[in-house]
Design a protein around this motif. Structure first.
Motif, PDB file in Angstrom:
ATOM      1  N   GLY A 180       0.820  -1.398   0.106  1.00 27.59           N
ATOM      2  CA  GLY A 180       0.131  -0.022  -0.170  1.00 27.59           C
ATOM      3  C   GLY A 180       0.912   1.154   0.026  1.00 27.59           C
ATOM      4  O   GLY A 180       0.429   2.202   0.458  1.00 27.59           O
ATOM      5  N   ASP A 181       1.855   1.106  -0.541  1.00 29.37           N
ATOM      6  CA  ASP A 181       3.138   2.120  -0.390  1.00 29.37           C
ATOM      7  C   ASP A 181       3.323   2.743  -1.926  1.00 29.37           C
ATOM      8  O   ASP A 181       2.371   2.164  -2.978  1.00 29.37           O
ATOM      9  CB  ASP A 181       4.284   1.955   0.203  1.00 29.37           C
ATOM     10  CG  ASP A 181       4.911   2.963   0.829  1.00 29.37           C
ATOM     11  OD1 ASP A 181       4.882   4.087   0.402  1.00 29.37           O
ATOM     12  OD2 ASP A 181       5.630   2.540   1.799  1.00 29.37           O
ATOM     13  N   SER A 182       4.194   3.408  -2.330  1.00 30.42           N
ATOM     14  CA  SER A 182       4.671   3.894  -3.584  1.00 30.42           C
ATOM     15  C   SER A 182       5.876   4.280  -3.762  1.00 30.42           C
ATOM     16  O   SER A 182       6.661   4.326  -3.042  1.00 30.42           O
ATOM     17  CB  SER A 182       3.810   5.298  -4.050  1.00 30.42           C
ATOM     18  OG  SER A 182       4.231   6.381  -3.110  1.00 30.42           O
ATOM     19  N   VAL A 183       6.613   4.221  -5.067  1.00 30.30           N
ATOM     20  CA  VAL A 183       7.808   4.530  -5.414  1.00 30.30           C
ATOM     21  C   VAL A 183       8.272   5.558  -6.172  1.00 30.30           C
ATOM     22  O   VAL A 183       7.385   5.748  -7.163  1.00 30.30           O
ATOM     23  CB  VAL A 183       8.602   3.360  -5.679  1.00 30.30           C
ATOM     24  CG1 VAL A 183       8.810   2.322  -4.546  1.00 30.30           C
ATOM     25  CG2 VAL A 183       7.943   2.663  -6.766  1.00 30.30           C
ATOM     26  N   GLY A 184       9.261   6.274  -6.186  1.00 31.56           N
ATOM     27  CA  GLY A 184       9.704   7.290  -7.202  1.00 31.56           C
ATOM     28  C   GLY A 184      10.551   6.986  -8.140  1.00 31.56           C
ATOM     29  O   GLY A 184      10.830   5.896  -8.152  1.00 31.56           O
ATOM     30  N   GLY A 185      11.026   7.766  -9.084  1.00 33.39           N
ATOM     31  CA  GLY A 185      11.848   7.471 -10.142  1.00 33.39           C
ATOM     32  C   GLY A 185      12.393   8.350 -10.821  1.00 33.39           C
ATOM     33  O   GLY A 185      12.074   9.730 -10.633  1.00 33.39           O
ATOM     34  N   ILE A 186      13.283   8.056 -11.908  1.00 30.88           N
ATOM     35  CA  ILE A 186      13.954   9.099 -12.769  1.00 30.88           C
ATOM     36  C   ILE A 186      13.688   8.613 -14.287  1.00 30.88           C
ATOM     37  O   ILE A 186      13.791   7.443 -14.799  1.00 30.88           O
ATOM     38  CB  ILE A 186      15.406   9.296 -12.604  1.00 30.88           C
ATOM     39  CG1 ILE A 186      15.853   9.747 -11.069  1.00 30.88           C
ATOM     40  CG2 ILE A 186      16.317  10.053 -13.429  1.00 30.88           C
ATOM     41  CD1 ILE A 186      17.018   9.687 -10.672  1.00 30.88           C
ATOM     42  N   ILE A 187      13.241   9.936 -14.902  1.00 32.06           N
ATOM     43  CA  ILE A 187      12.930   9.456 -16.422  1.00 32.06           C
ATOM     44  C   ILE A 187      14.016  10.297 -17.166  1.00 32.06           C
ATOM     45  O   ILE A 187      14.279  11.440 -16.891  1.00 32.06           O
ATOM     46  CB  ILE A 187      11.617  10.031 -16.876  1.00 32.06           C
ATOM     47  CG1 ILE A 187      10.593   8.983 -16.262  1.00 32.06           C
ATOM     48  CG2 ILE A 187      11.429   9.988 -18.371  1.00 32.06           C
ATOM     49  CD1 ILE A 187       9.158   9.260 -16.501  1.00 32.06           C
ATOM     50  N   GLU A 188      14.579   9.566 -18.050  1.00 31.08           N
ATOM     51  CA  GLU A 188      15.770  10.240 -18.945  1.00 31.08           C
ATOM     52  C   GLU A 188      14.899  10.530 -20.330  1.00 31.08           C
ATOM     53  O   GLU A 188      14.232   9.650 -20.669  1.00 31.08           O
ATOM     54  CB  GLU A 188      17.019   9.480 -19.161  1.00 31.08           C
ATOM     55  CG  GLU A 188      18.134  10.203 -20.061  1.00 31.08           C
ATOM     56  CD  GLU A 188      19.420   9.599 -20.059  1.00 31.08           C
ATOM     57  OE1 GLU A 188      19.955   9.613 -19.006  1.00 31.08           O
ATOM     58  OE2 GLU A 188      19.716   8.429 -20.860  1.00 31.08           O
ATOM     59  N   CYS A 189      15.438  11.517 -20.867  1.00 32.25           N
ATOM     60  CA  CYS A 189      14.697  12.023 -22.208  1.00 32.25           C
ATOM     61  C   CYS A 189      15.812  12.373 -23.080  1.00 32.25           C
ATOM     62  O   CYS A 189      16.722  13.355 -22.651  1.00 32.25           O
ATOM     63  CB  CYS A 189      13.664  13.135 -22.098  1.00 32.25           C
ATOM     64  SG  CYS A 189      12.993  13.187 -23.629  1.00 32.25           S
ATOM     65  N   VAL A 190      15.965  11.688 -24.303  1.00 27.94           N
ATOM     66  CA  VAL A 190      16.902  12.266 -25.269  1.00 27.94           C
ATOM     67  C   VAL A 190      15.969  12.652 -26.722  1.00 27.94           C
ATOM     68  O   VAL A 190      15.086  12.389 -27.041  1.00 27.94           O
ATOM     69  CB  VAL A 190      17.586  11.131 -25.783  1.00 27.94           C
ATOM     70  CG1 VAL A 190      18.685  11.358 -26.967  1.00 27.94           C
ATOM     71  CG2 VAL A 190      18.642  10.536 -24.627  1.00 27.94           C
ATOM     72  N   ILE A 191      16.656  13.821 -27.065  1.00 30.42           N
ATOM     73  CA  ILE A 191      16.100  14.576 -28.143  1.00 30.42           C
ATOM     74  C   ILE A 191      16.968  14.667 -29.375  1.00 30.42           C
ATOM     75  O   ILE A 191      18.141  15.332 -29.267  1.00 30.42           O
ATOM     76  CB  ILE A 191      15.359  15.974 -27.878  1.00 30.42           C
ATOM     77  CG1 ILE A 191      14.793  16.036 -26.753  1.00 30.42           C
ATOM     78  CG2 ILE A 191      14.850  16.597 -29.191  1.00 30.42           C
ATOM     79  CD1 ILE A 191      14.440  17.307 -26.303  1.00 30.42           C
ATOM     80  N   GLU A 192      16.851  13.791 -30.343  1.00 24.95           N
ATOM     81  CA  GLU A 192      17.865  13.841 -31.382  1.00 24.95           C
ATOM     82  C   GLU A 192      17.507  14.577 -32.818  1.00 24.95           C
ATOM     83  O   GLU A 192      16.283  14.609 -33.269  1.00 24.95           O
ATOM     84  CB  GLU A 192      18.225  12.138 -31.960  1.00 24.95           C
ATOM     85  CG  GLU A 192      19.130  11.629 -30.641  1.00 24.95           C
ATOM     86  CD  GLU A 192      18.922  10.087 -31.150  1.00 24.95           C
ATOM     87  OE1 GLU A 192      20.149   9.702 -31.204  1.00 24.95           O
ATOM     88  OE2 GLU A 192      17.962   9.273 -30.932  1.00 24.95           O
ATOM     89  N   GLY A 193      18.526  15.293 -33.361  1.00 24.63           N
ATOM     90  CA  GLY A 193      18.168  15.903 -34.687  1.00 24.63           C
ATOM     91  C   GLY A 193      18.157  17.281 -34.759  1.00 24.63           C
ATOM     92  O   GLY A 193      17.627  17.858 -35.647  1.00 24.63           O
TER      93      GLY A 193
END
Lengths: 336, 336, 336, 336
Positions: A180-193
């Motif tokens: 009944g808990d939650s977790v965080g995180g990290i998203i990486e984003c790459v923009i090419e061109g």
């Protein structure tokens, strides 16, 4: 005031979690821009809950209906484009008991202080993660335009619950659900061109613009570019990316600068990471107060809860990045 | 367009490192606001190089001259306030050889791509850290106004060259100077006294606004609030700050949310950190190319170099935060 | 906030009549734009008083000094362009007696109400016609850029003191001077060479943009396009301009629409007129009150007075029109 | 970009004549603002066609549906307020023959040039007078808020078809209808109760802001304040309004300044007039060209036509004025 963003590619997001509808109006799209609605809907579906076992199972009907701005060929006519998503669940009675007991980590208390009695407390109101759906419409359209310019955006989780391997990330989510808990995180984003030379000076540099947009996504508490916070432990001789000429164009060896120098693109991939806090809605009992009496109360949030929004947030981060970059590119075109 | 920022407390920064002058024009200051010029000058002096052995020894004359907007009592008259700092060194010949050889980690190459031949390459031109002086004028004025509202802003380095203890931080700077190298660091900023309910929705939330402003400071590559990137390893039950009633007001136990919930202030101290990359200007030989021929060259940047800008950047971060917060407070006042 | 205007070609005007200086900062000029400073100065000189017997004889030093944004070839570098005009007469003691006795027709009373005691009352402060000098710098630069695009702007007085013939106009001015009185007038401005399709929708149509800019010029009380107020007496069959194909391009017979349909250019000349009220500063005795006591007083404004600002306002109208049109053209370029 | 206007009370209008819907999103309304929906609908009904014999008989369903931003008590919740009006007639086939033959006096040709093939030509598309309905929603809400502040706005036609007496105005409309022609007119608007000192400097003065808004109404070709164009024939001694103290407050004798001095309110009634051209849609045969071939054609616009929009435009002018004034008042509140 903050529901509107952008200089040329500018949009306004509106709605609350349990209002009759949510939506977005987009200005600045050149007439004759084709919008692939099917592709856009598929993009929208990526952020919907209930897509897999790692998300909440609430059903949301996230069908974007275009109320204006497109012709019968689904091309923009030059007028603003308005897309609307109807809310199916507009009953707000479930939330009555929460109206005066702010949930820890939620916007409840801040919203009480800012908007007072008349605010919409149901389901987070205007602060609900549900408002990322219209952001995905604007950003999804931006992604389609960027693709035609040879620009590709892709995001992925690089950490969840402290883990960086995919299998372990999912384990942490399962554990959180069970607890009944939650977790965080990290998203990486790459923009090419993106070619070199895109980005406005100072406060409208690529970093400023992407950060303003990404911090507009609920739960984001950090944004970094290239080597980011890691550069605080590096020397200039380590962090500087030497220039080289390779494959017929100027590049850098390494990409600690994350594709951005002085707020302007270098033609190297733009790389950024966004930190998401664990969803504040958890099933565990928490301490709060009743703001009518200031007395301590034990709070247990009932009903569905989402142990990790990071997976669903991936397309939202892509959308935010696309919207920021497209506006910068439009601004760059004025200069040429 | 990015030289202008703000909705009500709005300012435009202009100038280049070796132009005749740099300056700032501030709109939106209520008439009758007293500006303590002496105090402002002391604040400006904190960012000047040559203040101590840990900074470059270049002498800069950073005296703010008010060209308009103040009366003889140093009160605002209701018109925009313009402050100008004359540049004493406007010779740009020293930089001729650098015009076609971009320095790694610098804005040089991006600026070439964006602005072409006519750009001002001398001393970083409009990308120079020198432009943080006018930012400190705007922010220094904001700090004075915030103080009268009981709001206090203070920043300090919490990491330099990977070290978190003050003595070791200075050691890393000394080593970098001796090596002709540089080190990066992290500045933490705390804003106390902002009441709950300040901040606009979505893209004009406190985090979005501070981030847009702070990423406008040269060398910043990351911004995080409260537990920031650290929250990616926490559970909701750990990261949520329980509400309590203490000392006659609603507070939270812990401040992982960094004083901001849903983009709106909670009345807890606003806490953020900004990561600064190591100064790209180093004395060591580096690899680059001559963009006229695309041939590899060895580059050695001559003259002064600053092994660590983090110490000098402390008042700049305070200035940026103050400017962002004051505008949000002005916007909040409309609502009441 | 109104000292800043424009979306892409955006500028901020600052200063007061007797402040140390007045000036303007212009953003959005593409790098590499050459500015012919001599030509610009000649343009500025057209609005200076004392140019002929029909204007006031006060000497003003209106030399624009560029503090930033231009390189040694007088080309823009991509950074904002700041031009400063020093005020030579900064003594404000002459105006002390006026501080509490608002001059009829002047901004004095409104400024008192808005800005209170700390306002700059000297010489009209920020409301002074002197602030049209920085507007002429921004507009003069816009004119030079428009010229390269084949666009020509020219204005002329079409009525002064109720007269439409040039000789009689000047007679009315002479009479007003002799009487210690003043006369108003109308300036017509024609913009030729703007292609069809320029102008943004609705509130950023050509008429909206020109009107917002031109009403920013002190003393303007009316703006009309094409047949303007005259169209209120016409029938549709008279006012509609039929389309024809002539000289290899689509044109209209007649130009009642003033070159603008639906806020967008038709390729016909843009034609508008601005009505200027008679200068409120007159030598004749007038009725006012002392706002400290609310008692009636007879007011006689001493010193120089300008019987007609319409002649001097001609380049100001051209500047305002040029600035508005250039921004619309820059916005149009994004779309193509 | 021009579909959005305002600094604090800011709204975005969207839709086309025959799109599925038209609407408006309003930001900046303080939470807890009650909206009287019935009163608002009555206001909207004033601009509907078919209200009397002097307007077209087309039935339009102009029911504003609130999709977000209001709670069950019809109070604002602090989130943007979105109102939507469904279009009942979305068939665009009737307009096919017009797609390449621009109607004289209409936006058709300019829209072709700006938006090309993909534009929405049906019923004027985004240039349709129908878009004044959402403007009336935003303005109607502003009127309700202003009323609570003691500010009253009322407009009326002062000239139609060259006539100034009411009976003769209606005669001119009847004649025009019988002839298949149309007539233009002038609407005067008076705003009472605005205190002195409201209005921002220069380009955001009351005149600039009202003019920008009012020129956004289709068919407006002139805007003047106070004595307006008439002041071009007056002397300063005639046009200046002397200050007097009467009924316990500072006033002026006469109101040639139309309540505005230096762009700032004087507390006297704000008075302005807007000139409307005759509706370009007439039944009479007109000359145009086919833009595919550039050949001359005779054009006869079929179906309904409205001989005079001036009567219907009265509430639209009130709405525009209210929206402009409310934003200026909100901005003034920041300063106090």
């Amino acid at each position: 005031m903050g529901n509107t963003i952008g200089s040329i590619f500018r949009f306004t997001i509106w709605g609350q979690s349990h209002a009759p509808a949510i939506g977005v109006t987009i200005e600045g799209l050149p007439a004759g821009t084709h919008i692939d609605r099917e592709k856009l809907q598929l993009f929208l579906d990526r952020r919907r809950p209930g897509q897999n076992q790692y998300s909440t199972t609430r059903k949301e009907s996230d069908t974007a209906v275009f109320a204006a701005g497109l012709n019968e060929d689904s091309d923009t006519v030059g007028a603003p484009v308005t897309a609307i998503i109807k809310n199916t669940n507009t009953r707000s009675s479930d939330y009555n008991e929460l109206k005066y007991i702010p949930r820890p980590g939620h916007s409840d208390y801040a919203a009480m202080a800012k908007y007072g009695e008349s605010r919409d407390a149901a389901g987070g109101g205007q602060f609900s993660g549900r408002l990322t759906a219209p952001l995905c419409i604007a950003g999804g359209i931006a992604i389609q335009i960027l693709e035609k310019k040879g620009i590709k955006i892709s995001a992925r989780p690089v950490m969840i619950g402290g883990e960086t391997e995919e299998e372990k990330m999912l384990e942490r989510i399962d554990e959180a659900r069970a607890d009944g808990d939650s977790v965080g995180g990290i998203i990486e984003c790459v923009i090419e061109g993106v070619p070199a030379g895109v980005g406005e000076p100072m406060f409208d540099g690529i970093e400023s613009r992407i950060a303003q947009m990404v911090f507009g996504i609920p739960a984001v508490k950090g944004v970094e570019f290239g080597s980011g916070f890691g550069c605080a432990g590096l020397k200039g001789s380590e962090n500087n990316d030497p220039f080289i000429f390779k494959d017929g164009r100027v590049q850098t060896e390494g990409n600690n600068h994350g594709g951005i120098l002085g707020g302007i693109t270098s033609s190297m991939p733009i790389v950024f990471r966004a930190a998401f806090k664990p969803t504040p809605s958890i099933a565990k009992e928490q301490d709060s107060i009743d703001i009518r009496t200031n007395e301590a109360v034990k709070l247990k949030v009932k009903g569905r809860h989402d142990p990790c929004i990071v997976l669903r947030a991936v397309p939202v981060v892509e959308a935010a990045a696309a919207a920021a970059i497209l506006d910068e590119i439009f601004l760059s075109e004025v200069r040429l």
